[in-house]
Each structure stands twice: as structure tokens, then as C-alpha cells.
Scaffold this active site. Structure first.
Site, PDB file in Angstrom:
ATOM      1  CG  ASP A   1      -2.040   0.985   1.143  1.00 41.71           C
ATOM      2  OD1 ASP A   1      -2.370   1.411   0.018  1.00 41.71           O
ATOM      3  OD2 ASP A   1      -2.601   1.341   2.194  1.00 41.71           O
TER       4      ASP A   1
ATOM      5  CD1 TRP B   1       7.245   7.112  -1.538  1.00 44.03           C
ATOM      6  CD2 TRP B   1       7.080   7.026  -3.766  1.00 44.03           C
ATOM      7  NE1 TRP B   1       8.522   7.170  -2.044  1.00 44.03           N
ATOM      8  CE2 TRP B   1       8.452   7.122  -3.421  1.00 44.03           C
ATOM      9  CE3 TRP B   1       6.736   6.956  -5.116  1.00 44.03           C
ATOM     10  CZ2 TRP B   1       9.469   7.148  -4.370  1.00 44.03           C
ATOM     11  CZ3 TRP B   1       7.742   6.984  -6.070  1.00 44.03           C
ATOM     12  CH2 TRP B   1       9.091   7.083  -5.694  1.00 44.03           C
TER      13      TRP B   1
ATOM     14  CB  SER C   1      -8.298  -5.209  -4.131  1.00 48.03           C
ATOM     15  OG  SER C   1      -8.857  -3.944  -4.441  1.00 48.03           O
ATOM     16  CB  SER C   2     -12.465  -7.656  -6.276  1.00 47.41           C
ATOM     17  OG  SER C   2     -12.681  -7.521  -4.876  1.00 47.41           O
TER      18      SER C   2
ATOM     19  CG  ASN D   1      -7.187  -1.936  -6.316  1.00 46.63           C
ATOM     20  OD1 ASN D   1      -6.213  -2.658  -6.097  1.00 46.63           O
ATOM     21  ND2 ASN D   1      -7.607  -1.035  -5.429  1.00 46.63           N
TER      22      ASN D   1
ATOM     23  NE  ARG E   1      -3.328  -1.267   4.048  1.00 43.54           N
ATOM     24  CZ  ARG E   1      -4.565  -1.257   3.602  1.00 43.54           C
ATOM     25  NH1 ARG E   1      -5.434  -2.142   4.042  1.00 43.54           N
ATOM     26  NH2 ARG E   1      -4.935  -0.380   2.692  1.00 43.54           N
TER      27      ARG E   1
ATOM     28  NE  ARG F   1      -8.731   0.645   4.941  1.00 46.81           N
ATOM     29  CZ  ARG F   1      -8.547   1.955   5.058  1.00 46.81           C
ATOM     30  NH1 ARG F   1      -8.612   2.523   6.259  1.00 46.81           N
ATOM     31  NH2 ARG F   1      -8.299   2.710   3.999  1.00 46.81           N
ATOM     32  CB  ILE F   2      -7.101  -7.164   6.901  1.00 44.91           C
ATOM     33  CG1 ILE F   2      -8.575  -7.323   7.266  1.00 44.91           C
ATOM     34  CG2 ILE F   2      -6.230  -7.346   8.127  1.00 44.91           C
ATOM     35  CD1 ILE F   2      -8.910  -8.693   7.827  1.00 44.91           C
TER      36      ILE F   2
END
Length: 255
Positions: free
Chosen positions: A21, A26, A66-67, A69, A189, A195-196
Site C-alpha cells: 500500500d 508516495w 484488489s477486486s 481496484n 501492510r 486494516r486488512i
């Protein structure tokens, strides 16, 4: 190497899962396009692979896309897809040369056919490698993973191949992503978010969680060693008491 016979070292995780992440933030802090952060993130991923090979860590699972994203700006999604294809053209051969087995988990049907073909070729090319199993979660979501496993069992029940009372945790787990691997010992992370985010919800039930403020493009061997040092200082209980853990031996980690 039989996956279920990997020796257990209580101070070194067999399997690390990471949410990479902070690429976009950044880059934005440096007044640069978010895509610049993603390029830097690929380099950080390769550094992490190098570290795992050096330390003898056998499994690494990276949350690449991720789904959720898919809801990001179209130009960013398109860039990520194009970058992935280029990466497979250059990086997979190097991973193969170094003995890395590459796998993909997630819903592939949403990807361009050309990208799916690159994924399949990468898996076939590296299938027999044993130094490190690198699983890349792409178009993946933990809830989606559980839903698909439940659906598969429901179909077996409807077809008469399975009775409802035969369904238990082990059987459901066999239909999940990474079913043939030990669950992650450590979850990391980056970027300061705690968070996960729908990643490996089933698989990390007893995983040690570790969070760092370091953005993913800056993630390196020093930070990862800090995570491993913290892991080595922890006592994994798996719901047991101190006395039970002592009687079983500290290295007795469920597969």
C-alpha cells in the site's frame, strides 16, 4: 519440496502475506503521477522477493490488485494492466531463473485476454520451481473468495455429490485460494493504514499482523528485517494456554 513438510522455524515465518500500500500517495507527495509510484512499487516487490530468497522464506503472497481496484480512475487501471504485461515479459524469466514459482489468485475473467495468457504462461513456465512460491493476488477479494468456495460446495450438494452435514471448516478451506499452502504466518501492510481491506479473510485467522508507516515504494530489507525481528519475539497461541503451548513445543505450528 512437499509444501506440507516444510520445516517449522518458530522465529522465521514460512509464509508472508503483504498488502503493498502507498504507491499513489508516495508519488503524489512528490508531485509526480500516481503511475510513477506503481513503477517504484514493482521494484519494491522485487526487493522483497530477493529478501525472501536470501532468508529462506518459502512462500510470499502479494496483494497486487484488489477486486475493488477496478473502481479506480480508468487511466490508472489501464496503466497497471499495461505495466503488468511488460513485467511478465521481462521479470518472469528472471524469477524463473532464480527458482521462483509464480501463481495468481483472483478472478481472471475481468482481465484482457492477452494479460490472462501471460499469467498462464508464467504459471506453466515456473510450475516446478521450489525455492519460493510467489502468489500474486489480482482482482482478488476475501469475501469473493469465501463466496466462491461456498457456491462450489452448494453446487456439489445440489448435484448429490455432497451432503450438507459433511461440510466443515476443512472442506470449505479446501475450496479457498492458497488451499494447498500453509496459512500466512505473518501479514504486513505498509503506508500506515491499519486494516486488512478484504485480503485473505479466511486464511489469516491466526496470522501475526504487522503494520508500518513506510510507503510501499520505500519498503526494503531493513524494514522487512524489523518485521521479522518483531515476529520472532511473539508467542503464537492459536487459542491455547501457555501450558499447552509449552507441552506441545514452540515450533508446533498448525499446517
Amino acid at each position: 519440496m512437499q509444501i506440507n513438510t516444510i520445516p517449522v522455524n518458530p522465529t522465521l515465518p514460512r509464509h508472508i502475506a503483504i498488502i503493498m500500500d502507498g504507491n499513489g500517495r508516495w508519488a503524489e507527495r512528490r508531485s509526480r503521477p500516481r503511475t510513477t509510484g506503481h513503477r517504484a512499487g514493482v521494484k519494491a516487490a522485487m526487493r522483497t522477493v530477493d529478501f525472501c530468497l536470501e532468508k529462506g522464506i518459502k512462500m510470499l503472497t502479494l496483494f497486487a490488485f484488489s477486486s475493488e481496484n477496478w473502481n479506480r480512475p480508468a487511466d490508472e487501471v489501464n496503466f497497471l494492466m499495461e505495466m503488468s504485461i511488460k513485467l511478465f515479459g521481462r521479470g518472469i524469466e528472471e524469477l524463473h531463473r532464480r527458482g521462483v514459482q509464480v501463481r495468481f489468485i483472483g478472478e481472471r475473467k475481468r482481465f484482457d485476454i492477452a494479460l490472462v495468457e501471460h499469467m498462464t504462461k508464467a504459471e506453466h513456465l515456473t510450475a516446478n520451481n521450489q525455492r519460493l512460491i510467489l502468489s500474486l493476488a489480482v482482482s482478488y477479494g476475501g469475501r469473493q473468495d469465501i463466496t466462491m468456495a461456498a457456491r462450489a460446495l452448494a453446487q456439489d450438494v445440489a448435484a448429490g455429490r455432497l451432503k450438507p452435514e459433511q461440510i466443515d471448516e476443512d472442506l470449505l478451506g479446501q475450496h479457498m485460494a492458497l488451499a494447498d499452502l500453509p496459512p500466512p504466518d505473518m501479514f504486513i501492510r505498509t503506508s500506515g493504514v491499519i486494516r486488512i481491506s478484504n485480503f485473505l479473510l479466511w486464511q489469516i485467522a491466526y496470522t501475526e499482523l504487522w503494520f508500518t508507516d513506510v510507503m510501499w515504494p520505500e519498503f526494503n530489507s531493513t524494514v522487512l528485517q524489523q518485521a521479522l525481528d518483531d515476529y520472532a519475539s511473539r508467542e503464537r497461541r492459536f487459542g491455547l494456554t501457555n501450558a499447552q503451548i509449552a507441552s506441545r513445543g514452540k515450533g508446533s505450528i498448525p499446517a
